[in-house]
Design a protein around this motif. Sequence first.
Motif, PDB file in Angstrom:
ATOM      1  N   LYS A   1      -1.151 -14.705  10.387  1.00  0.00           N
ATOM      2  CA  LYS A   1      -2.432 -13.992  10.398  1.00  0.00           C
ATOM      3  C   LYS A   1      -2.186 -12.484  10.322  1.00  0.00           C
ATOM      4  CE  LYS A   1      -4.893 -17.730  11.059  1.00  0.00           C
ATOM      5  NZ  LYS A   1      -5.846 -18.250  10.052  1.00  0.00           N
ATOM      6  N   PRO A   2      -3.062 -11.752   9.620  1.00  0.00           N
ATOM      7  CA  PRO A   2      -2.881 -10.295   9.518  1.00  0.00           C
ATOM      8  C   PRO A   2      -3.418  -9.554  10.728  1.00  0.00           C
ATOM      9  CG  PRO A   2      -4.778 -10.953   8.224  1.00  0.00           C
ATOM     10  CD  PRO A   2      -4.196 -12.232   8.792  1.00  0.00           C
ATOM     11  N   TRP A   3      -3.107 -10.037  11.922  1.00  0.00           N
ATOM     12  CA  TRP A   3      -3.583  -9.425  13.149  1.00  0.00           C
ATOM     13  C   TRP A   3      -2.494  -8.558  13.751  1.00  0.00           C
ATOM     14  CZ3 TRP A   3      -5.098 -14.821  15.520  1.00  0.00           C
ATOM     15  CH2 TRP A   3      -6.136 -15.380  14.768  1.00  0.00           C
ATOM     16  N   ASP A   4      -2.919  -7.629  14.578  1.00  0.00           N
ATOM     17  CA  ASP A   4      -1.947  -6.873  15.342  1.00  0.00           C
ATOM     18  C   ASP A   4      -1.256  -7.817  16.325  1.00  0.00           C
ATOM     19  OD1 ASP A   4      -1.166  -3.898  16.069  1.00  0.00           O
ATOM     20  OD2 ASP A   4      -1.354  -5.001  17.968  1.00  0.00           O
ATOM     21  N   PRO A   5       0.050  -7.626  16.586  1.00  0.00           N
ATOM     22  CA  PRO A   5       0.758  -8.528  17.509  1.00  0.00           C
ATOM     23  C   PRO A   5       0.131  -8.618  18.891  1.00  0.00           C
ATOM     24  CG  PRO A   5       2.326  -7.246  16.236  1.00  0.00           C
ATOM     25  CD  PRO A   5       0.971  -6.712  15.902  1.00  0.00           C
ATOM     26  N   SER A   6      -0.490  -7.542  19.365  1.00  0.00           N
ATOM     27  CA  SER A   6      -1.138  -7.617  20.676  1.00  0.00           C
ATOM     28  C   SER A   6      -2.294  -8.607  20.653  1.00  0.00           C
ATOM     29  CB  SER A   6      -1.638  -6.235  21.091  1.00  0.00           C
ATOM     30  OG  SER A   6      -2.601  -5.751  20.166  1.00  0.00           O
ATOM     31  N   VAL A   7      -3.019  -8.685  19.538  1.00  0.00           N
ATOM     32  CA  VAL A   7      -4.105  -9.649  19.419  1.00  0.00           C
ATOM     33  C   VAL A   7      -3.550 -11.062  19.306  1.00  0.00           C
ATOM     34  CG1 VAL A   7      -6.086 -10.341  18.021  1.00  0.00           C
ATOM     35  CG2 VAL A   7      -5.587  -7.920  18.353  1.00  0.00           C
ATOM     36  N   ALA A   8      -2.498 -11.221  18.507  1.00  0.00           N
ATOM     37  CA  ALA A   8      -1.892 -12.549  18.359  1.00  0.00           C
ATOM     38  C   ALA A   8      -1.405 -13.084  19.698  1.00  0.00           C
ATOM     39  CB  ALA A   8      -0.745 -12.491  17.350  1.00  0.00           C
TER      40      ALA A   8
ATOM     41  N   ILE B   1       6.897  -1.582  25.582  1.00  0.00           N
ATOM     42  CA  ILE B   1       7.083  -2.869  24.914  1.00  0.00           C
ATOM     43  C   ILE B   1       8.517  -3.332  25.115  1.00  0.00           C
ATOM     44  CG2 ILE B   1       7.114  -4.046  22.677  1.00  0.00           C
ATOM     45  CD1 ILE B   1       4.937  -2.165  21.751  1.00  0.00           C
ATOM     46  N   ASN B   2       8.674  -4.563  25.592  1.00  0.00           N
ATOM     47  CA  ASN B   2       9.993  -5.183  25.688  1.00  0.00           C
ATOM     48  C   ASN B   2      10.394  -5.647  24.289  1.00  0.00           C
ATOM     49  OD1 ASN B   2      12.063  -7.245  25.988  1.00  0.00           O
ATOM     50  ND2 ASN B   2      11.647  -7.172  28.190  1.00  0.00           N
ATOM     51  N   VAL B   3      11.346  -4.924  23.688  1.00  0.00           N
ATOM     52  CA  VAL B   3      11.676  -5.152  22.278  1.00  0.00           C
ATOM     53  C   VAL B   3      12.236  -6.548  22.056  1.00  0.00           C
ATOM     54  CG1 VAL B   3      13.110  -4.358  20.354  1.00  0.00           C
ATOM     55  CG2 VAL B   3      12.041  -2.695  21.892  1.00  0.00           C
TER      56      VAL B   3
ATOM     57  N   TYR C   1       9.440  -9.130  22.244  1.00  0.00           N
ATOM     58  CA  TYR C   1       8.535  -8.894  21.116  1.00  0.00           C
ATOM     59  C   TYR C   1       9.120  -9.447  19.823  1.00  0.00           C
ATOM     60  CZ  TYR C   1       5.840  -6.246  17.647  1.00  0.00           C
ATOM     61  OH  TYR C   1       5.063  -5.885  16.575  1.00  0.00           O
ATOM     62  N   ASN C   2      10.368  -9.135  19.540  1.00  0.00           N
ATOM     63  CA  ASN C   2      10.991  -9.583  18.290  1.00  0.00           C
ATOM     64  C   ASN C   2      11.212 -11.091  18.267  1.00  0.00           C
ATOM     65  OD1 ASN C   2      11.039  -7.008  17.247  1.00  0.00           O
ATOM     66  ND2 ASN C   2      13.168  -6.605  17.806  1.00  0.00           N
ATOM     67  N   ASN C   3      11.409 -11.694  19.424  1.00  0.00           N
ATOM     68  CA  ASN C   3      11.634 -13.145  19.453  1.00  0.00           C
ATOM     69  C   ASN C   3      10.383 -13.934  19.071  1.00  0.00           C
ATOM     70  OD1 ASN C   3      14.308 -12.918  20.202  1.00  0.00           O
ATOM     71  ND2 ASN C   3      13.885 -13.046  22.403  1.00  0.00           N
TER      72      ASN C   3
ATOM     73  N   LYS D   1       7.127  -9.306  12.160  1.00  0.00           N
ATOM     74  CA  LYS D   1       6.762  -7.905  12.431  1.00  0.00           C
ATOM     75  C   LYS D   1       7.697  -7.321  13.479  1.00  0.00           C
ATOM     76  CE  LYS D   1       1.940  -9.128  11.526  1.00  0.00           C
ATOM     77  NZ  LYS D   1       0.585  -9.250  12.092  1.00  0.00           N
ATOM     78  N   LYS D   2       8.976  -7.442  13.243  1.00  0.00           N
ATOM     79  CA  LYS D   2       9.948  -7.016  14.237  1.00  0.00           C
ATOM     80  C   LYS D   2      10.013  -5.493  14.333  1.00  0.00           C
ATOM     81  CE  LYS D   2      13.011 -11.042  14.145  1.00  0.00           C
ATOM     82  NZ  LYS D   2      14.402 -11.515  13.999  1.00  0.00           N
ATOM     83  N   ILE D   3      10.429  -5.037  15.517  1.00  0.00           N
ATOM     84  CA  ILE D   3      10.653  -3.620  15.766  1.00  0.00           C
ATOM     85  C   ILE D   3      12.134  -3.349  15.565  1.00  0.00           C
ATOM     86  CG2 ILE D   3      10.509  -1.756  17.450  1.00  0.00           C
ATOM     87  CD1 ILE D   3       8.239  -3.267  18.790  1.00  0.00           C
ATOM     88  N   ASP D   4      12.470  -2.455  14.656  1.00  0.00           N
ATOM     89  CA  ASP D   4      13.860  -2.184  14.313  1.00  0.00           C
ATOM     90  C   ASP D   4      14.351  -0.968  15.097  1.00  0.00           C
ATOM     91  OD1 ASP D   4      16.326  -2.162  13.176  1.00  0.00           O
ATOM     92  OD2 ASP D   4      15.687  -1.355  11.233  1.00  0.00           O
ATOM     93  N   VAL D   5      14.714  -1.185  16.344  1.00  0.00           N
ATOM     94  CA  VAL D   5      15.270  -0.130  17.198  1.00  0.00           C
ATOM     95  C   VAL D   5      16.400  -0.730  18.012  1.00  0.00           C
ATOM     96  CG1 VAL D   5      13.106   1.167  17.339  1.00  0.00           C
ATOM     97  CG2 VAL D   5      13.603  -0.596  19.036  1.00  0.00           C
TER      98      VAL D   5
END
Length: 472
Positions: A108-115, A267-269, A272-274, A279-283
């Motif tokens: 879905k094209p939702w923000d991850p917080s909504v998902a 945000i716990n990276v 979140y990425n798991n 839409k992973k965070i690359d840090v």
Amino acid sequence: MIASFRRAAASRAWAASRALAAAVALAVLCAVPGIATEARAQSAAPAATFSNEQLDQMLAPIALYPDSLLSQLLMACTYPADVAEAVAWSKANPSQKGDAAVTAVQSKPWDPSVASLVAFPQVLAMAGERPDWVQSVGDAFLADPEGVMNSIQRLRAQAQKAGNLQTTEQQKVIVEPAPQAAPQAAAPTQTIIRIEPASPQVVYVPAYNPTVVYGTWMYPSYPPYYWPTPGYAFGNALARGIAFGTGVAITNAIWGGFNWGRNDIDINVNRYNNINVNKKIDVDRNSVKWEHNAGNRKGVPYRDDRSREKYSRQTAGAADREAFRGKDAGSRDAARERAQASVQQRTGTGAGRTRDGAAGVDPDRARAAAQDVDRSKVQAAARDRDVDPARAKAQVADRDAARANAKVSADSALKGAGNGAQTRQHVDRGKASREAASRPAARPAAKPAARPAAKPAARPAGGGGHARARAR
């Protein structure tokens, strides 16, 4: 009468003296650097979007949620259009919850917080009851995150004072000193109240009536929002304070948390990425500060001027949308060139345009025009069954003239493009040809009727007549 004039004059003099005194005081204040800076800062400070009474009123139904869930709910409320879609999805999939539900909506094209909220159907059910409340909470958090987090702490302290917020089998209530805003600040005198799940793998969503759990409400003019969670019955438990339903098993769907010292959300990276594999965070850091993505707002307007200025002008969202559609800079340039060529072809700009504004003739368009003329003439002839010979001849001449004109136009579409006079001559000649072809063919003039020639008179015998004429 004179006394009245004197009183009016005295009143005007008193007002003028007051204005002069105010001007002098302002000048004195501005002369002192520290006072002037503070005065300018106060005058430039934007007005609060919501008052404390309004913030406590709208946050009362969720202030006692666990920190991790509450932080993600605040993030999600800044995307009210996505929340509305998530509410509809959750209603259509009532059996989905936890990490499995979040995984199911990754496309879905939702923000991850909504998902992440689909893991908690009861939260989305409440949000679906008041979409206007969702947008108000999101606008308040964007405009004044410090005010929102202070309101949460006020409400928790009020519930604790009323004896309705304490550690249970479902949650842990932790009271600790508030973090210092800066190293040189004095020792903190205030405390903060954190709420965490009793087990990190199971999250219980509390249900409560704000008019009961907070005791005597502080603002009678602003009663707290409250609407029972649809589909969830807690019996008499709500009358006694807080009730808990079935816990939701969570592994990675909860990845947010408050940073009470900075009044923001971390945000716990790893978590979140798991769960957000697309839409992973690359840090390389374990946590990052959450920032609102204006590209996911989907056209919903912002409430206050400061938020509009801060988020509406962001270009990152537009770039992300172009990248999502598979458009890079090269493809955009090629598309722009094709569009420009199409416009030139339609408007007659470019090499085929004469100096006096007349556009050159496109060969393909000339042929098409001739074919259209031919078809229209045939159709007209078919509709009229009683065509006289003269009209038929005119139609044939018209068709032949159209074909000839089309051939000439196709062979010399750009010939004389820079000569306006020659172009006008061609136009006039074509117009004359069409008018001549449209006139009925002239019938030949009738021949005079043939008459028998008169017979010569009979000669007298011996030819005497002619002989006498010659003799004379």
